[in-house]
Design a protein around this motif. Structure first.
Motif, mmCIF file in Angstrom:
data_model
loop_
_atom_site.group_PDB
_atom_site.id
_atom_site.type_symbol
_atom_site.label_atom_id
_atom_site.label_comp_id
_atom_site.label_asym_id
_atom_site.label_seq_id
_atom_site.Cartn_x
_atom_site.Cartn_y
_atom_site.Cartn_z
ATOM 1 N N HIS A 76 0.583 -1.296 0.060
ATOM 2 C CA HIS A 76 -0.105 0.110 -0.047
ATOM 3 C C HIS A 76 0.977 1.073 -0.155
ATOM 4 N N ILE A 112 1.486 -6.735 -4.669
ATOM 5 C CA ILE A 112 0.191 -6.734 -3.821
ATOM 6 C C ILE A 112 0.247 -8.105 -3.089
ATOM 7 N N HIS A 118 -2.166 -10.112 -2.361
ATOM 8 C CA HIS A 118 -3.450 -10.926 -2.825
ATOM 9 C C HIS A 118 -3.070 -11.054 -4.153
ATOM 10 N N SER A 136 -3.932 -3.555 -9.686
ATOM 11 C CA SER A 136 -4.579 -3.711 -8.260
ATOM 12 C C SER A 136 -4.502 -5.139 -8.078
ATOM 13 N N CYS A 137 -5.028 -5.679 -6.900
ATOM 14 C CA CYS A 137 -5.248 -6.991 -6.558
ATOM 15 C C CYS A 137 -6.385 -7.699 -7.533
ATOM 16 N N CYS A 197 0.069 -1.222 -4.915
ATOM 17 C CA CYS A 197 -1.437 -1.087 -4.831
ATOM 18 C C CYS A 197 -1.735 0.210 -5.744
ATOM 19 N N CYS A 257 -5.173 2.301 -6.858
ATOM 20 C CA CYS A 257 -6.379 1.442 -6.310
ATOM 21 C C CYS A 257 -6.753 2.275 -4.907
ATOM 22 N N LEU A 258 -5.891 2.931 -4.162
ATOM 23 C CA LEU A 258 -6.234 3.598 -2.797
ATOM 24 C C LEU A 258 -5.611 4.704 -2.780
ATOM 25 N N ASN A 278 -11.503 -2.245 -7.719
ATOM 26 C CA ASN A 278 -12.616 -2.989 -7.134
ATOM 27 C C ASN A 278 -13.656 -1.839 -6.273
ATOM 28 N N ARG A 301 -12.140 7.657 -3.511
ATOM 29 C CA ARG A 301 -11.133 6.352 -3.193
ATOM 30 C C ARG A 301 -10.035 6.546 -4.000
#
Ligand code: SF4
Lengths: 201, 476
Positions: free
Chosen positions: B67, B112, B114, B351-352, B412, B415-416, B434, B440
């Motif tokens: 992250h 990441i 995941h 992203s994951c 990440c 994504c965030l 996602n 976000r």
């Protein structure tokens, strides 16, 4: 670690009518690196409460007079969905909230809340929607949460019973945390682990 | 020995095997096989230190920063905010001190969690996997019970390798039929969320089943399970089969030799028994699924790209109407607008959810011999260093770069945006991530979720576009 025991709560209910209010809204990601020692209440609903320049957004419920002192959130379905950030619970708790009533919660938010002295109260959606109407019609309405009796007293005087698992209830009422209890079970965990690993995992 | 038992679901088989004990209130203490630790875990390690406890079974944990890592370089010093810079460093220190295996930022396998977990063979069928991150549901794709937890729970897992859990309900979502060209796993999961809603599976563990799911590659299954949380589910899982087993064979942390044979034998017994009962069932037909794109601020706000921005006036419930109005105001969209007419400013592929090799291949196939539309900033951020290396070995980075994409390092990222990779207020992003939540990808940023192919199509046309039409030559 001990928390403050959860006491009977008689407080103003703050209506949040938006369904699926995610934890990104409750606590924006840019505060996630702050250590727990911070007052996360300052960041609660940050981008809904404040504009870019830091000024209050008059339209947001927590900036309206009767609600500033609210201690109960009354919310629509799926409150606290999304990210697992426990900071969202810390923000609500640090601000002064002690209970959230909603038809449903994000599962992780629900678990996090119980571990931090914030009582999540699931009630049937029709009841919650009716309470939202009442509270919005009479801003500043109070509600009473009695964890011992597992009841919520709505502003219209109706009493609603809610579910909570007995263990979490006990911990909240006594201000205990689960880890202390689980640490007392390490021998059983080790026994299980031995068998589990022998069985080939 | 279990031949005479009542039929059980995949979930039940894993749950009962990991139950250490049951509390009088019904909660079960679950044994945790694998604990994935991300770089937001500093508060959990701090809680542990305050109690003077050290992690109990470090060999059952694995860490890599994702992250809070820069994606334009591998130099943490380039991150301006010292507090953020400290997060990845803290994870490496905490992991080293505890004896937890980790891939640091300079490790070519970093990425990441995941993406890294399945890729390294750390995520096994039949196991319980947790991580202080809601998208842990991703790992359910290998046939594991995998779910996200909060910081206090991360602390408990570090301290005891166990977790108290209320037994979730089960839900089977069957998707049957063949997916049309241009339609992929991302569209399947977006269609599912559109159908059951963002709270549709609260309190449930989803098992995805049916011929469509069975035909998905491991990458596709990971995408589907990843977004289980966006339907409110506690976890999502898919029964292990030949696809799973051949995916895991030979991975660095997969069992090997005799242990492999033994494990595969176990894994074969995991799928739900034919007569197993689920608390709920839902069905979808693959024929009905088109390339999907979100229009609002919840993943349930989704339509086919051939559709239009919906009209709040048509919503039944006043609450829903209000939520739609709020979402459309934030998104700057007018009801009735064709989705395929909405111009975009940026594209994020990664992203994951969609940062795996197959995702990059499918996007590259769309981008090949085309150019990113003028004024559009497009990024590819591979999900891991291994994905990046594989893509480069296949020359995909040349395709992306030639088209005008930025080719970045794993993390990440947008994504965030906790590493600082965010959009500017008002920007509209075609994103393979996602969550399209308000803010976000940066304050005021408008996110449209879609598949990698669709994001690639948006990049080259400068607007949301039906990738099928583009590939058929129906678009310039
Ligand atoms: S890529 Fe996005 S959703 Fe996945 S772990 Fe990172 S921040 Fe979370």
């Amino acid at each position: 670690m001990s928390l403050k025991p959860f006491e009977r709560l008689d407080a103003i209910a703050v209506p949040i009518t938006q369904p699926n209010l995610d934890t990104d809204q409750i606590l924006p990601a840019r505060y996630l690196q702050k250590p727990r020692a911070n007052n996360f209440g300052e960041y609660l609903f940050r981008d809904l409460r404040f504009g870019k320049d830091g000024s209050e957004q008059a339209g947001f419920v927590l900036n309206q007079t009767p609600y500033r002192d609210g201690r109960i959130i009354l919310a629509a379905r799926n409150f606290g969905c999304g990210s697992s950030r426990e900071h969202a619970v810390w923000a609500l708790h640090d601000y002064g909230f002690r209970a959230v009533i909603a038809p449903s919660f994000g599962d992780i938010f629900y678990a996090n809340a119980l571990k931090n002295g914030l009582l999540p109260i699931p009630l049937p959606e029709p009841s919650v929607l009716a309470m939202l109407d009442t509270v919005q019609a009479a801003p500043g309405s109070r509600m009473v949460v009695d964890l011992e009796a597992q009841t919520v007293l709505a502003p219209d005087g109706a009493s609603h019973t809610f579910d909570i698992n007995a263990f979490s209830k006990h911990c909240l009422l006594k201000g205990l945390d689960e880890l202390g209890y689980t640490l007392g079970l390490l021998d059983q965990i080790a026994d299980f682990e031995r068998r589990f690993e022998q069985a080939g995992s | 020995m279990q031949a005479q038992q009542a039929p059980r679901t995949l979930f039940e088989k894993i749950w009962s095997r990991h139950s250490i004990m049951q509390r009088p209130d019904g909660q079960v203490l679950l044994y945790i096989d694998q604990h994935l630790v991300q770089d937001g875990s500093a508060p959990a390690f701090e809680m542990l230190r305050q109690r003077g406890i050290t992690p109990r079974v470090p060999s059952r944990a694995f860490a890599t920063p994702d992250h809070y890592v820069p994606t334009d370089s591998r130099d943490l010093a380039t991150m301006a905010d010292p507090e953020k810079r400290q997060m990845a460093t803290a994870l490496m220190q905490d992991a080293a001190r505890a004896g937890i295996r980790s891939f640091d930022l300079d490790d070519p396998r970093q990425g990441i969690l995941h993406v890294v977990g399945p890729e390294q063979g750390l995520s096994w069928p039949g196991t319980v996997i947790v991580c202080g991150d809601s998208h842990t549901s991703t790992h359910g794709a290998v046939g594991a019970l995998a779910f996200g937890i909060g910081a206090t729970e991360v602390c408990q897992v570090l301290a005891t390798q166990s977790l108290w859990q209320r037994r979730p309900k089960t839900m089977r979502i069957a998707v049957d039929g063949r997916l049309a060209a241009g339609v992929c796993a991302k569209d399947v999961i977006l269609a599912i969320i559109g159908k059951i809603g963002a709270a549709g599976a609260v309190g449930h563990v989803i098992e995805y089943a049916g011929s469509t799911i069975a035909s998905l590659s491991m990458e596709g299954r990971l995408t589907v399970c990843n977004m289980s949380i966006e339907a409110g589910a506690r976890a999502g899982m898919i029964a292990p089969d030949d696809t799973t087993i051949s995916y895991l064979a030979g991975r660095p942390f997969s069992p090997a030799g005799k242990a492999w044979e033994e494990q595969v034998g176990r894994w074969r017994a995991l799928p739900s028994d034919p007569d197993a009962r689920f608390d709920r069932e839902a069905n979808l037909s693959a024929h009905e699924i088109e390339p999907m794109v979100t229009w609002g601020t919840s993943p349930e706000d989704v339509v086919a790209v051939t559709g239009r921005v919906p009209d709040p006036a048509a919503a039944g419930q006043p609450q829903r109407r209000e939520a739609m109005q709020r979402a459309l105001a934030y998104m700057g969209l007018t009801p009735g607008t064709c989705m395929a007419e909405v111009p975009i400013d940026r594209v994020f592929i990664g992203s994951c959810t969609n940062g795996r090799i197959e995702d990059l291949r499918s996007a590259a196939a769309v981008v090949r011999d085309r150019k990113v539309a003028s004024g559009v900033a497009a990024w590819v951020v591979p999900g891991s260093g291994v994905v990046k290396a594989q893509a480069e070995a296949e020359g995909l980075h040349h395709i992306f770069r030639a088209a005008g994409f930025e080719w970045r390092y794993a993390g990440c990222s947008m994504c965030l945006g906790t590493n600082g990779d965010i959009g500017a207020p008002g920007q509209r992003i075609a994103s393979t991530t996602n969550r399209n939540f308000v803010g976000r990808q940066g304050a005021g940023v408008r996110t449209h979720l879609m598949s990698p192919m669709m994001a690639a199509a948006a990049a080259v046309t400068g607007r949301l576009s039906d990738v099928r039409q583009l590939m058929a030559g129906g678009m310039a």
